[in-house]
Design a protein around this motif. Sequence first.
Motif, PDB file in Angstrom:
ATOM      1  N   UNK A  63      -0.518 -24.778   3.679  1.00  0.00           N
ATOM      2  CA  UNK A  63      -1.454 -25.141   2.609  1.00  0.00           C
ATOM      3  C   UNK A  63      -1.017 -26.400   1.849  1.00  0.00           C
ATOM      4  N   UNK A  64       0.293 -26.599   1.720  1.00  0.00           N
ATOM      5  CA  UNK A  64       0.770 -27.694   0.867  1.00  0.00           C
ATOM      6  C   UNK A  64       0.126 -29.042   1.215  1.00  0.00           C
ATOM      7  N   UNK A  65       0.179 -29.483   2.489  1.00  0.00           N
ATOM      8  CA  UNK A  65      -0.433 -30.789   2.767  1.00  0.00           C
ATOM      9  C   UNK A  65      -1.947 -30.790   2.587  1.00  0.00           C
ATOM     10  N   UNK A  66      -2.580 -29.628   2.731  1.00  0.00           N
ATOM     11  CA  UNK A  66      -4.048 -29.586   2.611  1.00  0.00           C
ATOM     12  C   UNK A  66      -4.500 -29.676   1.145  1.00  0.00           C
ATOM     13  N   UNK A  67      -3.674 -29.182   0.232  1.00  0.00           N
ATOM     14  CA  UNK A  67      -4.130 -29.075  -1.159  1.00  0.00           C
ATOM     15  C   UNK A  67      -3.441 -30.046  -2.111  1.00  0.00           C
ATOM     16  N   UNK A  68      -2.409 -30.735  -1.631  1.00  0.00           N
ATOM     17  CA  UNK A  68      -1.586 -31.465  -2.601  1.00  0.00           C
ATOM     18  C   UNK A  68      -2.318 -32.591  -3.323  1.00  0.00           C
ATOM     19  N   UNK A  69      -3.378 -33.132  -2.720  1.00  0.00           N
ATOM     20  CA  UNK A  69      -4.077 -34.232  -3.400  1.00  0.00           C
ATOM     21  C   UNK A  69      -5.270 -33.786  -4.232  1.00  0.00           C
ATOM     22  N   UNK A  70      -5.509 -32.488  -4.277  1.00  0.00           N
ATOM     23  CA  UNK A  70      -6.660 -32.014  -5.069  1.00  0.00           C
ATOM     24  C   UNK A  70      -6.318 -32.104  -6.556  1.00  0.00           C
ATOM     25  N   UNK A  98     -16.651 -26.193 -11.886  1.00  0.00           N
ATOM     26  CA  UNK A  98     -15.786 -25.518 -12.866  1.00  0.00           C
ATOM     27  C   UNK A  98     -14.802 -24.645 -12.095  1.00  0.00           C
ATOM     28  N   UNK A  99     -13.527 -24.872 -12.278  1.00  0.00           N
ATOM     29  CA  UNK A  99     -12.537 -23.980 -11.663  1.00  0.00           C
ATOM     30  C   UNK A  99     -11.741 -23.326 -12.783  1.00  0.00           C
ATOM     31  N   UNK A 100     -11.725 -21.983 -12.775  1.00  0.00           N
ATOM     32  CA  UNK A 100     -11.070 -21.240 -13.855  1.00  0.00           C
ATOM     33  C   UNK A 100      -9.621 -20.978 -13.460  1.00  0.00           C
ATOM     34  N   UNK A 101      -8.731 -21.079 -14.450  1.00  0.00           N
ATOM     35  CA  UNK A 101      -7.310 -20.863 -14.181  1.00  0.00           C
ATOM     36  C   UNK A 101      -6.683 -20.011 -15.278  1.00  0.00           C
ATOM     37  N   UNK A 102      -5.825 -19.066 -14.849  1.00  0.00           N
ATOM     38  CA  UNK A 102      -5.043 -18.300 -15.816  1.00  0.00           C
ATOM     39  C   UNK A 102      -3.640 -18.882 -15.867  1.00  0.00           C
ATOM     40  N   UNK A 103      -2.671 -18.109 -15.371  1.00  0.00           N
ATOM     41  CA  UNK A 103      -1.283 -18.589 -15.391  1.00  0.00           C
ATOM     42  C   UNK A 103      -0.947 -19.500 -14.226  1.00  0.00           C
ATOM     43  N   UNK A 104      -1.859 -19.614 -13.247  1.00  0.00           N
ATOM     44  CA  UNK A 104      -1.610 -20.493 -12.086  1.00  0.00           C
ATOM     45  C   UNK A 104      -0.509 -19.968 -11.174  1.00  0.00           C
ATOM     46  N   UNK A 105      -0.388 -18.628 -11.060  1.00  0.00           N
ATOM     47  CA  UNK A 105       0.653 -18.060 -10.188  1.00  0.00           C
ATOM     48  C   UNK A 105       0.096 -17.588  -8.843  1.00  0.00           C
ATOM     49  N   UNK A 111      -6.685 -21.272  -7.596  1.00  0.00           N
ATOM     50  CA  UNK A 111      -7.191 -22.005  -8.760  1.00  0.00           C
ATOM     51  C   UNK A 111      -7.022 -23.513  -8.594  1.00  0.00           C
ATOM     52  N   UNK A 112      -6.854 -23.974  -7.365  1.00  0.00           N
ATOM     53  CA  UNK A 112      -6.798 -25.425  -7.123  1.00  0.00           C
ATOM     54  C   UNK A 112      -8.231 -25.956  -7.028  1.00  0.00           C
ATOM     55  N   UNK A 113      -8.572 -26.971  -7.847  1.00  0.00           N
ATOM     56  CA  UNK A 113      -9.955 -27.489  -7.826  1.00  0.00           C
ATOM     57  C   UNK A 113     -10.182 -28.379  -6.614  1.00  0.00           C
ATOM     58  N   UNK A 114     -10.736 -27.800  -5.548  1.00  0.00           N
ATOM     59  CA  UNK A 114     -10.894 -28.546  -4.287  1.00  0.00           C
ATOM     60  C   UNK A 114     -11.809 -29.741  -4.457  1.00  0.00           C
ATOM     61  N   UNK A 115     -12.797 -29.619  -5.364  1.00  0.00           N
ATOM     62  CA  UNK A 115     -13.770 -30.718  -5.520  1.00  0.00           C
ATOM     63  C   UNK A 115     -13.631 -31.380  -6.882  1.00  0.00           C
TER      64      UNK A 115
END
Length: 469
Positions: A63-70, A98-105, A111-115
């Motif tokens: 997942x790291x390379x897929x999401x790191x630039x979001x 809108x992306x909702x986030x709590x503690x981000x764990x 909770x990564x905002x893809x868009x």
Amino acid sequence: MLVTPSVAQQVSLSPAAKSQEDKMASQTLVEQFRQDIGNVSSTVDERQLRQKSHDFHWYSPVLTPQLQNCLADVVVQPRSEEEIAAVVVAAVKHRIPLTVRGGGTGNYGQSVPLKGGVLVDMTGFNKVTAVESGSIRVQAGAVIGAALEAALASGQQLMMYPSTMRSATIGGYLGGGFAGIGSVRHGIIRDSGMIQSVRIMTIEEPPRILTLCGDDVGFVFHSWGTTGIILEAQLKLVPAEKWIDCIATFPTYGDVIAFGNAAFDSDLDIFLLSAVERRFGPFYKRLHKYFDGSRDAMFSMVKESDVDRYFALATTFNGHRSMAVSDTQSAAANLRRIHETAFNHTTLMALQVDRSWTYLQVVMPNPYEPKLAEEQMRRFGDEVLMHHEYTKEKGRCRIGGLPLIRYTTEQRLNEIMRSFEADGCMLNNPHIFKLEDGGRFDPEGRKMAFRASVDPMKLLNPGKLRSLS
Ligand SMILES: Cc1cc2nc3c(=O)[nH]c(=O)nc-3n(C[C@H](O)[C@H](O)[C@H](O)COP(=O)(O)OP(=O)(O)OC[C@H]3O[C@@H](n4cnc5c(N)ncnc54)[C@H](O)[C@@H]3O)c2cc1C
């Protein structure tokens, strides 16, 4: 100049592919959005955007390379229902995700905002609203540990909590979690009866507030924030017990599993049953005196009056009593609390020492025979280290494996998954970021129909539902 909704919709808020023209359009849009939300706290500070746009998906080298630039375009931190409503109204007006986030764990980029778009940090909306006999009402951004403390002060406790309870929120646990400390006693979240009701806000103009009870609470459970914004939850409380942190050690991992199976079937009152093999020893520095890597171990929380019987049962499986400490003794000796060695904290302790590990989530066949555990250990050698969590599902034992995997390639990771499946194990792949790919999601379509009714413009956490992408 106001950007009309139709133009705004065409503006890609994804950071990866922004042309200069797009960038300017989205900046204008974000500025208009910020004006519209008035006094609600917001920031476009680059460091904060980056920090709040990421969770624990770094557990996965896939997942790291897929999401790191979001990256979100703006982070807001509402502190009241009125402020949350102002954010929703402005996002709907400009058609901003809108992306909702709590503690981000969360571990899968939930909770990564893809868009891009607005990241709604709920941690400012965090009051314990009421503690009554048998229940607690908590705002969604409250840290679970704070809810537990409030319950304990009334002589009651939560039925379960994740090992991340010191940083995870109630909304995030319901939206992204699955089980936790207490699930061996009360079941996984879904069928435990823990969620009595939830209040949610819809994503429309004007937003509606709905109260979900009974089976309908399932609409928000593990939906990754795609079925409305959870505002408040009413959770069932049970009488508080004094739990003792226990470690029993065994000569083989098969003995640990055999003991776990017997302990689950016994009348012992147990709040945590977490099996860990000896090769985890070097990662458990603050418990080294009790788990030094020479024997395999069961980490448990046991009701004080059952501790002696617990260890007597362990003895019948060649187990030794290694540790039994109360909260106070644990704190005085600066020991790591047992609940912070379990579930994905086990994985975290290994990753803190060596980042080349990753992990899997596997449901073992029922019954789970100790000889299968030992056969799998022989088959995988040093590539896989064993860790199993005992939970309950519909009254039956459910053993979830969270094995550590020495990561080499995605292909090899897939081969290991297929090998577990060939043994009759069920994979809940943690290396995915589409909700449907993680396991059984909404087989009857009720959740998706509900989703459409609360978020008709598909603004919530876009990109996470394969069926909407
Ligand atoms: C070390 C470690 C240990 C863990 N142990 C456990 C465990 O024991 N049990 C377990 O189940 N999980 C566990 N997890 C996963 C995670 O910690 C839990 O699911 C946690 O409860 C998530 O809470 P959070 O506030 O951090 O949520 P976040 O990560 O911020 O969000 C999780 C999801 O919920 C959504 N969400 C957040 N708030 C709301 C809201 N108000 N309304 C609607 N949707 C919302 C988000 O959009 C996201 O999709 C662990 C993770 C780590 C890294």
